[in-house]
Motif scaffolding. Structure first.
Motif, PDB file in Angstrom:
ATOM      1  N   PHE A 104       0.834  -1.207   0.000  1.00 21.65           N
ATOM      2  CA  PHE A 104       0.000   0.000   0.000  1.00 21.65           C
ATOM      3  C   PHE A 104       0.874   1.264   0.000  1.00 21.65           C
ATOM      4  O   PHE A 104       0.613   2.209  -0.748  1.00 21.65           O
ATOM      5  CB  PHE A 104      -0.941  -0.004   1.212  1.00 21.65           C
ATOM      6  CG  PHE A 104      -1.952   1.110   1.173  1.00 21.65           C
ATOM      7  CD1 PHE A 104      -3.145   0.967   0.482  1.00 21.65           C
ATOM      8  CD2 PHE A 104      -1.692   2.333   1.803  1.00 21.65           C
ATOM      9  CE1 PHE A 104      -4.076   2.003   0.426  1.00 21.65           C
ATOM     10  CE2 PHE A 104      -2.615   3.371   1.748  1.00 21.65           C
ATOM     11  CZ  PHE A 104      -3.806   3.212   1.055  1.00 21.65           C
ATOM     12  N   ASP A 105       1.908   1.275   0.841  1.00 22.59           N
ATOM     13  CA  ASP A 105       2.788   2.451   0.924  1.00 22.59           C
ATOM     14  C   ASP A 105       3.455   2.754  -0.417  1.00 22.59           C
ATOM     15  O   ASP A 105       3.600   3.917  -0.802  1.00 22.59           O
ATOM     16  CB  ASP A 105       3.890   2.241   1.974  1.00 22.59           C
ATOM     17  CG  ASP A 105       3.371   2.339   3.396  1.00 22.59           C
ATOM     18  OD1 ASP A 105       2.278   2.905   3.593  1.00 22.59           O
ATOM     19  OD2 ASP A 105       4.047   1.844   4.310  1.00 22.59           O
ATOM     20  N   LEU A 106       3.879   1.693  -1.108  1.00 23.15           N
ATOM     21  CA  LEU A 106       4.538   1.907  -2.400  1.00 23.15           C
ATOM     22  C   LEU A 106       3.542   2.519  -3.385  1.00 23.15           C
ATOM     23  O   LEU A 106       3.861   3.481  -4.093  1.00 23.15           O
ATOM     24  CB  LEU A 106       5.106   0.589  -2.939  1.00 23.15           C
ATOM     25  CG  LEU A 106       5.862   0.701  -4.268  1.00 23.15           C
ATOM     26  CD1 LEU A 106       7.046   1.656  -4.170  1.00 23.15           C
ATOM     27  CD2 LEU A 106       6.332  -0.674  -4.744  1.00 23.15           C
ATOM     28  N   TYR A 107       2.333   1.962  -3.410  1.00 20.82           N
ATOM     29  CA  TYR A 107       1.286   2.531  -4.272  1.00 20.82           C
ATOM     30  C   TYR A 107       1.006   3.980  -3.886  1.00 20.82           C
ATOM     31  O   TYR A 107       0.987   4.868  -4.737  1.00 20.82           O
ATOM     32  CB  TYR A 107       0.006   1.675  -4.152  1.00 20.82           C
ATOM     33  CG  TYR A 107      -1.291   2.465  -4.207  1.00 20.82           C
ATOM     34  CD1 TYR A 107      -1.799   2.927  -5.420  1.00 20.82           C
ATOM     35  CD2 TYR A 107      -1.980   2.780  -3.029  1.00 20.82           C
ATOM     36  CE1 TYR A 107      -2.975   3.670  -5.455  1.00 20.82           C
ATOM     37  CE2 TYR A 107      -3.143   3.523  -3.055  1.00 20.82           C
ATOM     38  CZ  TYR A 107      -3.639   3.978  -4.264  1.00 20.82           C
ATOM     39  OH  TYR A 107      -4.782   4.722  -4.297  1.00 20.82           O
ATOM     40  N   GLU A 108       0.823   4.221  -2.591  1.00 24.71           N
ATOM     41  CA  GLU A 108       0.466   5.567  -2.146  1.00 24.71           C
ATOM     42  C   GLU A 108       1.579   6.571  -2.472  1.00 24.71           C
ATOM     43  O   GLU A 108       1.313   7.681  -2.927  1.00 24.71           O
ATOM     44  CB  GLU A 108       0.161   5.576  -0.638  1.00 24.71           C
ATOM     45  CG  GLU A 108      -0.607   6.832  -0.237  1.00 24.71           C
ATOM     46  CD  GLU A 108      -0.867   6.975   1.266  1.00 24.71           C
ATOM     47  OE1 GLU A 108      -0.548   6.063   2.042  1.00 24.71           O
ATOM     48  OE2 GLU A 108      -1.384   8.037   1.649  1.00 24.71           O
ATOM     49  N   SER A 109       2.820   6.160  -2.250  1.00 27.23           N
ATOM     50  CA  SER A 109       3.947   7.062  -2.533  1.00 27.23           C
ATOM     51  C   SER A 109       4.001   7.435  -4.004  1.00 27.23           C
ATOM     52  O   SER A 109       4.205   8.600  -4.349  1.00 27.23           O
ATOM     53  CB  SER A 109       5.268   6.402  -2.131  1.00 27.23           C
ATOM     54  OG  SER A 109       5.244   6.050  -0.780  1.00 27.23           O
ATOM     55  N   LEU A 110       3.849   6.422  -4.870  1.00 24.85           N
ATOM     56  CA  LEU A 110       3.915   6.696  -6.310  1.00 24.85           C
ATOM     57  C   LEU A 110       2.745   7.567  -6.741  1.00 24.85           C
ATOM     58  O   LEU A 110       2.899   8.487  -7.549  1.00 24.85           O
ATOM     59  CB  LEU A 110       3.914   5.375  -7.105  1.00 24.85           C
ATOM     60  CG  LEU A 110       5.167   4.505  -6.922  1.00 24.85           C
ATOM     61  CD1 LEU A 110       4.957   3.139  -7.558  1.00 24.85           C
ATOM     62  CD2 LEU A 110       6.394   5.184  -7.521  1.00 24.85           C
ATOM     63  N   TRP A 111       1.573   7.299  -6.174  1.00 23.45           N
ATOM     64  CA  TRP A 111       0.388   8.079  -6.522  1.00 23.45           C
ATOM     65  C   TRP A 111       0.578   9.536  -6.093  1.00 23.45           C
ATOM     66  O   TRP A 111       0.319  10.465  -6.865  1.00 23.45           O
ATOM     67  CB  TRP A 111      -0.861   7.481  -5.847  1.00 23.45           C
ATOM     68  CG  TRP A 111      -2.141   8.001  -6.414  1.00 23.45           C
ATOM     69  CD1 TRP A 111      -2.849   7.489  -7.457  1.00 23.45           C
ATOM     70  CD2 TRP A 111      -2.873   9.178  -5.985  1.00 23.45           C
ATOM     71  NE1 TRP A 111      -3.962   8.263  -7.705  1.00 23.45           N
ATOM     72  CE2 TRP A 111      -4.003   9.297  -6.822  1.00 23.45           C
ATOM     73  CE3 TRP A 111      -2.657  10.121  -4.980  1.00 23.45           C
ATOM     74  CZ2 TRP A 111      -4.939  10.334  -6.686  1.00 23.45           C
ATOM     75  CZ3 TRP A 111      -3.583  11.149  -4.841  1.00 23.45           C
ATOM     76  CH2 TRP A 111      -4.708  11.250  -5.690  1.00 23.45           C
ATOM     77  N   LEU A 112       1.063   9.714  -4.866  1.00 27.31           N
ATOM     78  CA  LEU A 112       1.245  11.073  -4.341  1.00 27.31           C
ATOM     79  C   LEU A 112       2.303  11.841  -5.122  1.00 27.31           C
ATOM     80  O   LEU A 112       2.153  13.032  -5.392  1.00 27.31           O
ATOM     81  CB  LEU A 112       1.654  11.012  -2.865  1.00 27.31           C
ATOM     82  CG  LEU A 112       0.587  10.529  -1.880  1.00 27.31           C
ATOM     83  CD1 LEU A 112       1.226  10.257  -0.523  1.00 27.31           C
ATOM     84  CD2 LEU A 112      -0.538  11.549  -1.752  1.00 27.31           C
ATOM     85  N   GLU A 113       3.362  11.125  -5.464  1.00 20.80           N
ATOM     86  CA  GLU A 113       4.440  11.762  -6.218  1.00 20.80           C
ATOM     87  C   GLU A 113       3.878  12.384  -7.502  1.00 20.80           C
ATOM     88  O   GLU A 113       4.196  13.517  -7.848  1.00 20.80           O
ATOM     89  CB  GLU A 113       5.502  10.707  -6.547  1.00 20.80           C
ATOM     90  CG  GLU A 113       6.869  11.276  -6.801  1.00 20.80           C
ATOM     91  CD  GLU A 113       7.884  10.168  -7.055  1.00 20.80           C
ATOM     92  OE1 GLU A 113       9.039  10.377  -6.705  1.00 20.80           O
ATOM     93  OE2 GLU A 113       7.509   9.098  -7.608  1.00 20.80           O
ATOM     94  N   ALA A 114       3.023  11.611  -8.169  1.00 23.98           N
ATOM     95  CA  ALA A 114       2.423  12.099  -9.419  1.00 23.98           C
ATOM     96  C   ALA A 114       1.348  13.152  -9.131  1.00 23.98           C
ATOM     97  O   ALA A 114       1.211  14.129  -9.872  1.00 23.98           O
ATOM     98  CB  ALA A 114       1.837  10.931 -10.205  1.00 23.98           C
ATOM     99  N   ALA A 115       0.598  12.968  -8.046  1.00 21.09           N
ATOM    100  CA  ALA A 115      -0.516  13.873  -7.740  1.00 21.09           C
ATOM    101  C   ALA A 115      -0.064  15.268  -7.320  1.00 21.09           C
ATOM    102  O   ALA A 115      -0.860  16.206  -7.293  1.00 21.09           O
ATOM    103  CB  ALA A 115      -1.400  13.271  -6.646  1.00 21.09           C
ATOM    104  N   GLN A 116       1.222  15.399  -6.995  1.00 23.11           N
ATOM    105  CA  GLN A 116       1.733  16.728  -6.638  1.00 23.11           C
ATOM    106  C   GLN A 116       1.585  17.714  -7.791  1.00 23.11           C
ATOM    107  O   GLN A 116       1.570  18.913  -7.606  1.00 23.11           O
ATOM    108  CB  GLN A 116       3.212  16.650  -6.246  1.00 23.11           C
ATOM    109  CG  GLN A 116       3.459  15.877  -4.986  1.00 23.11           C
ATOM    110  CD  GLN A 116       4.927  15.859  -4.612  1.00 23.11           C
ATOM    111  OE1 GLN A 116       5.381  16.636  -3.798  1.00 23.11           O
ATOM    112  NE2 GLN A 116       5.687  14.977  -5.236  1.00 23.11           N
ATOM    113  N   GLN A 117       1.491  17.164  -9.011  1.00 22.31           N
ATOM    114  CA  GLN A 117       1.340  18.015 -10.204  1.00 22.31           C
ATOM    115  C   GLN A 117      -0.122  18.194 -10.600  1.00 22.31           C
ATOM    116  O   GLN A 117      -0.412  18.650 -11.704  1.00 22.31           O
ATOM    117  CB  GLN A 117       2.105  17.404 -11.390  1.00 22.31           C
ATOM    118  CG  GLN A 117       3.560  17.821 -11.482  1.00 22.31           C
ATOM    119  CD  GLN A 117       4.439  16.975 -10.591  1.00 22.31           C
ATOM    120  OE1 GLN A 117       4.368  15.751 -10.643  1.00 22.31           O
ATOM    121  NE2 GLN A 117       5.247  17.617  -9.767  1.00 22.31           N
ATOM    122  N   SER A 118      -1.038  17.832  -9.727  1.00 28.26           N
ATOM    123  CA  SER A 118      -2.456  17.946 -10.043  1.00 28.26           C
ATOM    124  C   SER A 118      -2.822  19.372 -10.460  1.00 28.26           C
ATOM    125  O   SER A 118      -2.302  20.345  -9.910  1.00 28.26           O
ATOM    126  CB  SER A 118      -3.297  17.542  -8.833  1.00 28.26           C
ATOM    127  OG  SER A 118      -4.654  17.872  -9.053  1.00 28.26           O
TER     128      SER A 118
END
Lengths: 252, 164
Positions: A104-118
């Protein structure tokens, strides 16, 4: 914001928050029962962070539809929850809990990393905030996967067993919700397809380096967040009992 | 009727509110209070959370409001912003020194833009004896913002502020 996009965003924020709340509640079952005191503290910290993230996601939803985060968390039944099934599964043994948290953490980290550019500034801001905390989680659970995978025959066996069981469930993290393509098209949330490829690549490498075999048959893969395991009902019964018994008990 | 305080005077009053979990530093020194606006009988205070799940946030918010009301403002609004995200770099140097004297190793400069996995390259000096011969025992501590260390020189365990 177009009404359809807004509806999709409300739904997406709900899934993000629900995943965190349910995972946090599952992990909180370890409080006072961790294998050693330091790990008890570490998991309690991670759990508290995840709850904090849920508050932020529900908060973003509140800005859009005025919903009350407490009502959402404590007064919805299982069929109204939009968490993935992975987070509902009983905590199992330490290997099961650590592996789930790692995936879950790996998924969340990757998602957040990309979502910073929302393109939606409140979401970008929340992602920038949360990723700073998530970093510590991933570092911790990565190390546990390594420790258990390369530890003893027994720890490796237990972790492998957890992986065989969870691998299919984890794939649901990358199943878009209905309407998510509208959000992706507007640049509000990241596209899950390239994220899944990165997650698979990083998770596979780390798991294999830790002496684990990736399941050949991924097993059961849930696809709809409208369906839940039976475990969610009992989890909610416990989590919501105080609030439902005394809805005004807000200050403790 | 006496005149209401200026924004600077509000800042001064807020600077006397101790952090609920680390009372040797104030919420202003921690960088939690981001802005103060005074408009007629209304004071607007903008704060930012340290860690999103920090249980002290409710108390801090309450104390900000209470303090502004005690200065005579009838209308007080406490707003929360997430951007830019709180950084330990915002903790003032004086507050960092007080943390050290209190027994908490102050945070090191946060590294912006680095990857998801961070490797600690510089040792964390023991806040008691200053030795660099220390070891991380737990990346998580008694509060969300701290990690646990042990000093091999003076044999004392200590807490260290995470750098975020």
């Amino acid at each position: 914001m177009k009404p359809l996009v807004k509806d999709a965003l409300i739904a997406k924020l709900t899934t993000l928050a629900d995943d965190e709340v349910i995972l946090a509640h599952r992990n909180s079952e370890w409080v006072g029962h961790g294998p050693i005191l330091e790990e008890d503290i570490a998991l309690a910290n991670i759990t508290q962070d995840e709850l904090g993230h849920a508050i932020l996601w529900y908060g973003l939803r509140k800005e859009l539809d005025g919903s009350d985060p407490d009502r959402l968390a404590f007064f919805r039944d299982a069929y109204e929850y939009r968490c993935c099934e992975l987070v509902e599964l009983p905590k199992g043994d330490w290997a099961f809990t650590m592996l789930r948290q790692y995936l879950f953490d790996l998924y969340e980290s990757l998602w957040l990393e990309a979502a910073q550019q929302s393109t939606y500034p409140p979401l970008a801001g929340a992602a920038q905030k949360i990723i700073r905390e998530e970093r510590f989680h991933l570092q911790h659970t990565r190390a546990w996967v390594e420790r258990l995978g390369l530890g003893t025959e027994e720890s490796n066996r237990r972790l492998q067993q957890a992986l065989d069981f969870q691998w299919g469930y984890a794939q649901q993290l990358f199943v878009p919700i209905p309407g998510e393509e509208l959000l992706v098209a507007e640049g509000i949330v990241p596209d899950l397809v390239p994220l899944k490829a990165r997650w698979l690549e990083q998770a596979s490498r780390h798991l294999q380096n830790a002496g684990l075999k990736l399941p050949i048959n991924p097993g059961y893969q849930p696809t709809s967040r409208e369906q839940h395991t039976e475990h969610l009902w009992s989890l909610l019964a416990e989590m919501q009992s105080t609030a439902r018994w005394d809805p005004e008990a807000k200050v403790w | 009727m006496t005149a209401l305080p200026t924004a600077e005077q509000v800042w001064e009053a807020l600077a006397r509110i101790p952090d609920p979990e680390i009372p040797v530093v104030s919420v202003v020194e921690m960088g939690i209070v981001r802005d103060v606006q005074v408009e007629g009988p209304k004071a607007t205070i903008t704060m930012t959370p340290t860690f999103s799940g920090c249980p002290a946030l409710h108390l801090i918010r309450e104390q900000l409001e209470k303090t502004a009301r005690s200065l005579g403002f009838a209308d007080v609004e406490v707003k929360t912003v997430l951007s830019p995200p709180w950084s330990t770099d915002w903790i003032t140097p004086e507050a960092k020194e007080r943390l050290r004297q209190y027994g908490i190793a102050p945070p090191k400069p946060a590294h912006e833009g680095s990857g998801l996995i961070q490797i600690e390259t510089n040792p964390t000096p023991c806040p008691r004896c200053g030795s660099l011969d220390t070891r991380l025992t737990n990346a998580f501590g008694p509060t969300l913002c701290k990690a646990l260390y042990v000093c091999h020189s003076c044999k004392e365990p200590f807490e260290s502020f995470k750098s975020v």
